[in-house]
Design a protein around this motif. Structure first.
Motif, PDB file in Angstrom:
ATOM      1  N   HIS A 176      17.367  42.679 -34.820  1.00  0.00           N
ATOM      2  CA  HIS A 176      18.442  41.672 -34.818  1.00  0.00           C
ATOM      3  C   HIS A 176      18.713  41.162 -33.407  1.00  0.00           C
ATOM      4  O   HIS A 176      18.996  39.973 -33.217  1.00  0.00           O
ATOM      5  N   ASP A 177      18.600  42.045 -32.401  1.00  0.00           N
ATOM      6  CA  ASP A 177      18.738  41.596 -31.017  1.00  0.00           C
ATOM      7  C   ASP A 177      17.583  40.676 -30.632  1.00  0.00           C
ATOM      8  O   ASP A 177      17.770  39.708 -29.885  1.00  0.00           O
ATOM      9  N   VAL A 178      16.391  40.993 -31.127  1.00  0.00           N
ATOM     10  CA  VAL A 178      15.227  40.126 -30.875  1.00  0.00           C
ATOM     11  C   VAL A 178      15.499  38.729 -31.423  1.00  0.00           C
ATOM     12  O   VAL A 178      15.304  37.720 -30.736  1.00  0.00           O
ATOM     13  N   LYS A 179      15.959  38.679 -32.651  1.00  0.00           N
ATOM     14  CA  LYS A 179      16.223  37.390 -33.303  1.00  0.00           C
ATOM     15  C   LYS A 179      17.313  36.620 -32.571  1.00  0.00           C
ATOM     16  O   LYS A 179      17.175  35.408 -32.315  1.00  0.00           O
ATOM     17  N   ASP A 180      18.395  37.299 -32.191  1.00  0.00           N
ATOM     18  CA  ASP A 180      19.499  36.624 -31.500  1.00  0.00           C
ATOM     19  C   ASP A 180      19.062  36.099 -30.131  1.00  0.00           C
ATOM     20  O   ASP A 180      19.446  34.993 -29.728  1.00  0.00           O
ATOM     21  N   SER A 181      18.272  36.884 -29.411  1.00  0.00           N
ATOM     22  CA  SER A 181      17.815  36.449 -28.087  1.00  0.00           C
ATOM     23  C   SER A 181      16.868  35.255 -28.199  1.00  0.00           C
ATOM     24  O   SER A 181      16.904  34.350 -27.362  1.00  0.00           O
ATOM     25  N   LEU A 182      16.023  35.262 -29.225  1.00  0.00           N
ATOM     26  CA  LEU A 182      15.120  34.122 -29.442  1.00  0.00           C
ATOM     27  C   LEU A 182      15.915  32.849 -29.726  1.00  0.00           C
ATOM     28  O   LEU A 182      15.581  31.769 -29.216  1.00  0.00           O
ATOM     29  N   ALA A 236      13.783  26.981 -30.017  1.00  0.00           N
ATOM     30  CA  ALA A 236      14.055  26.437 -31.341  1.00  0.00           C
ATOM     31  C   ALA A 236      13.258  27.234 -32.377  1.00  0.00           C
ATOM     32  O   ALA A 236      12.229  27.833 -32.047  1.00  0.00           O
ATOM     33  N   PRO A 237      13.703  27.285 -33.629  1.00  0.00           N
ATOM     34  CA  PRO A 237      13.029  28.096 -34.656  1.00  0.00           C
ATOM     35  C   PRO A 237      11.545  27.796 -34.811  1.00  0.00           C
ATOM     36  O   PRO A 237      10.756  28.697 -35.108  1.00  0.00           O
ATOM     37  N   GLU A 238      11.163  26.546 -34.598  1.00  0.00           N
ATOM     38  CA  GLU A 238       9.755  26.170 -34.771  1.00  0.00           C
ATOM     39  C   GLU A 238       8.904  26.514 -33.551  1.00  0.00           C
ATOM     40  O   GLU A 238       7.684  26.298 -33.563  1.00  0.00           O
ATOM     41  N   GLN A 239       9.508  27.082 -32.511  1.00  0.00           N
ATOM     42  CA  GLN A 239       8.773  27.363 -31.277  1.00  0.00           C
ATOM     43  C   GLN A 239       8.319  28.812 -31.146  1.00  0.00           C
ATOM     44  O   GLN A 239       7.741  29.191 -30.128  1.00  0.00           O
ATOM     45  N   TYR A 240       8.558  29.620 -32.156  1.00  0.00           N
ATOM     46  CA  TYR A 240       8.118  31.014 -32.111  1.00  0.00           C
ATOM     47  C   TYR A 240       7.929  31.542 -33.532  1.00  0.00           C
ATOM     48  O   TYR A 240       8.456  30.977 -34.499  1.00  0.00           O
ATOM     49  N   ILE A 241       7.163  32.621 -33.639  1.00  0.00           N
ATOM     50  CA  ILE A 241       7.075  33.357 -34.898  1.00  0.00           C
ATOM     51  C   ILE A 241       7.162  34.850 -34.590  1.00  0.00           C
ATOM     52  O   ILE A 241       6.791  35.300 -33.503  1.00  0.00           O
ATOM     53  N   ILE A 242       7.687  35.595 -35.542  1.00  0.00           N
ATOM     54  CA  ILE A 242       7.760  37.052 -35.445  1.00  0.00           C
ATOM     55  C   ILE A 242       6.751  37.628 -36.425  1.00  0.00           C
ATOM     56  O   ILE A 242       6.811  37.336 -37.628  1.00  0.00           O
ATOM     57  N   VAL A 243       5.806  38.403 -35.903  1.00  0.00           N
ATOM     58  CA  VAL A 243       4.752  38.989 -36.733  1.00  0.00           C
ATOM     59  C   VAL A 243       4.859  40.516 -36.622  1.00  0.00           C
ATOM     60  O   VAL A 243       4.663  41.074 -35.551  1.00  0.00           O
ATOM     61  N   ASN A 290       6.307  48.476 -34.901  1.00  0.00           N
ATOM     62  CA  ASN A 290       5.975  47.520 -33.838  1.00  0.00           C
ATOM     63  C   ASN A 290       6.026  46.101 -34.389  1.00  0.00           C
ATOM     64  O   ASN A 290       5.603  45.847 -35.521  1.00  0.00           O
ATOM     65  N   THR A 291       6.527  45.195 -33.577  1.00  0.00           N
ATOM     66  CA  THR A 291       6.536  43.788 -33.962  1.00  0.00           C
ATOM     67  C   THR A 291       6.073  42.946 -32.782  1.00  0.00           C
ATOM     68  O   THR A 291       6.061  43.410 -31.638  1.00  0.00           O
ATOM     69  N   HIS A 292       5.674  41.709 -33.075  1.00  0.00           N
ATOM     70  CA  HIS A 292       5.152  40.803 -32.052  1.00  0.00           C
ATOM     71  C   HIS A 292       5.916  39.487 -32.097  1.00  0.00           C
ATOM     72  O   HIS A 292       6.236  38.986 -33.179  1.00  0.00           O
ATOM     73  N   VAL A 293       6.183  38.928 -30.924  1.00  0.00           N
ATOM     74  CA  VAL A 293       6.784  37.608 -30.823  1.00  0.00           C
ATOM     75  C   VAL A 293       5.752  36.682 -30.180  1.00  0.00           C
ATOM     76  O   VAL A 293       5.336  36.904 -29.041  1.00  0.00           O
ATOM     77  N   LEU A 294       5.321  35.671 -30.924  1.00  0.00           N
ATOM     78  CA  LEU A 294       4.372  34.682 -30.411  1.00  0.00           C
ATOM     79  C   LEU A 294       5.134  33.391 -30.147  1.00  0.00           C
ATOM     80  O   LEU A 294       5.830  32.875 -31.034  1.00  0.00           O
ATOM     81  N   VAL A 295       5.003  32.887 -28.919  1.00  0.00           N
ATOM     82  CA  VAL A 295       5.757  31.708 -28.503  1.00  0.00           C
ATOM     83  C   VAL A 295       4.809  30.518 -28.330  1.00  0.00           C
ATOM     84  O   VAL A 295       3.686  30.667 -27.841  1.00  0.00           O
ATOM     85  N   ASP A 296       5.272  29.356 -28.716  1.00  0.00           N
ATOM     86  CA  ASP A 296       4.502  28.117 -28.534  1.00  0.00           C
ATOM     87  C   ASP A 296       4.187  27.942 -27.045  1.00  0.00           C
ATOM     88  O   ASP A 296       5.101  27.877 -26.212  1.00  0.00           O
ATOM     89  N   PRO A 297       2.900  27.865 -26.673  1.00  0.00           N
ATOM     90  CA  PRO A 297       2.548  27.710 -25.249  1.00  0.00           C
ATOM     91  C   PRO A 297       3.182  26.487 -24.589  1.00  0.00           C
ATOM     92  O   PRO A 297       3.398  26.487 -23.379  1.00  0.00           O
ATOM     93  N   ALA A 298       3.504  25.465 -25.383  1.00  0.00           N
ATOM     94  CA  ALA A 298       4.084  24.251 -24.824  1.00  0.00           C
ATOM     95  C   ALA A 298       5.461  24.489 -24.206  1.00  0.00           C
ATOM     96  O   ALA A 298       5.896  23.731 -23.335  1.00  0.00           O
ATOM     97  N   VAL A 299       6.151  25.539 -24.662  1.00  0.00           N
ATOM     98  CA  VAL A 299       7.496  25.833 -24.142  1.00  0.00           C
ATOM     99  C   VAL A 299       7.535  27.179 -23.415  1.00  0.00           C
ATOM    100  O   VAL A 299       8.598  27.622 -22.977  1.00  0.00           O
ATOM    101  N   ALA A 300       6.362  27.811 -23.285  1.00  0.00           N
ATOM    102  CA  ALA A 300       6.312  29.158 -22.700  1.00  0.00           C
ATOM    103  C   ALA A 300       6.233  29.099 -21.176  1.00  0.00           C
ATOM    104  O   ALA A 300       5.270  29.557 -20.556  1.00  0.00           O
ATOM    105  N   THR A 301       7.251  28.537 -20.567  1.00  0.00           N
ATOM    106  CA  THR A 301       7.310  28.486 -19.118  1.00  0.00           C
ATOM    107  C   THR A 301       7.762  29.845 -18.573  1.00  0.00           C
ATOM    108  O   THR A 301       8.389  30.626 -19.297  1.00  0.00           O
ATOM    109  N   PRO A 302       7.462  30.150 -17.318  1.00  0.00           N
ATOM    110  CA  PRO A 302       7.951  31.405 -16.746  1.00  0.00           C
ATOM    111  C   PRO A 302       9.464  31.541 -16.852  1.00  0.00           C
ATOM    112  O   PRO A 302       9.990  32.640 -17.092  1.00  0.00           O
TER     113      PRO A 302
END
Length: 203
Positions: free
Chosen positions: A112-118, A123-130, A61-73
């Motif tokens: 790899h699909d997760v990374k490509d879709s992100l 932008a790279p600084e707008q999310y992290i993969i945990v 299992n992995t998690h994608v956390l997105v910066d709330p400032a850009v997390a629009t619907p």
């Protein structure tokens, strides 16, 4: 909502499985109820990966956390629409945005699909993969399997950080954890906190 606002915790990750619905609903009602609150509400998308590393074949299992400032619907919706699962229907792969309660439990995605879709949405600084580092993660790697070790190292390279027990901290901070002998980047490990009890009457 009152529980979140009254808590001493200043940042909350709202976890959804293959969906951002819970986050979008929570942040909508929370901001309406507490428009002046400075607390951070973060979208935390949990995904079951196609990759397996354990003896019993359990998916990581992995998690994608997105910066709330850009997390629009719209942005979150585009990411889910771009990300394809392994499930085929009508000669094509189902996208995460097309999943229903019938196939949530079976769906997987490639890291790899997760990374490509992100990359196509943020932008790279707008999310992290945990990535999980416990029983459903990298530390469950089959010790005698070169395939499992190689996949584990690849998941490690793509991940920004890990969820796991504190006794694994030293391992993920080391610079010599890769099987091929290449230098590994020290990465943080977060020991999950016990969830705050919820009361329906307060939400």
């Amino acid at each position: 909502m009152a529980i979140l606002e009254q808590s001493e915790v200043q940042a909350f990750g709202i976890t959804d499985y293959f969906s951002f619905d819970g986050y979008l609903n929570t942040v909508k009602w929370y901001r309406q109820s507490y428009p002046d609150s400075n607390k951070l509400v973060i979208p935390n998308l949990e995904l079951r990966l196609t990759e397996t590393v354990s003896i019993d074949g359990k998916n990581v299992n992995t998690h994608v956390l997105v910066d709330p400032a850009v997390a629009t619907p719209e942005a979150l919706g585009k990411f889910l629409n771009d990300l394809e699962t392994h499930i085929s229907f009508g000669g094509r792969r189902l996208r995460c945005s097309e999943l229903t309660s019938v196939n949530y439990a079976a769906a997987t995605v490639s890291i790899h699909d997760v990374k490509d879709s992100l990359k196509g949405c943020f932008a790279p600084e707008q999310y992290i993969i945990v990535t999980a580092a416990g029983n459903d993660g990298l530390r469950g790697t089959a010790k005698n399997s070169q395939r499992s070790k190689s996949i584990s190292d690849e998941l490690d390279r793509i991940s920004s950080a890990f969820f796991g027990k504190s006794n694994s901290t030293a391992f993920f901070l080391s610079d010599s954890r890769y099987e091929d002998g290449s230098k590994s980047e020290p990465k943080p490990l977060y020991d999950p906190v016990t969830p705050i009890p919820s009361r329906t009457s307060d939400v």
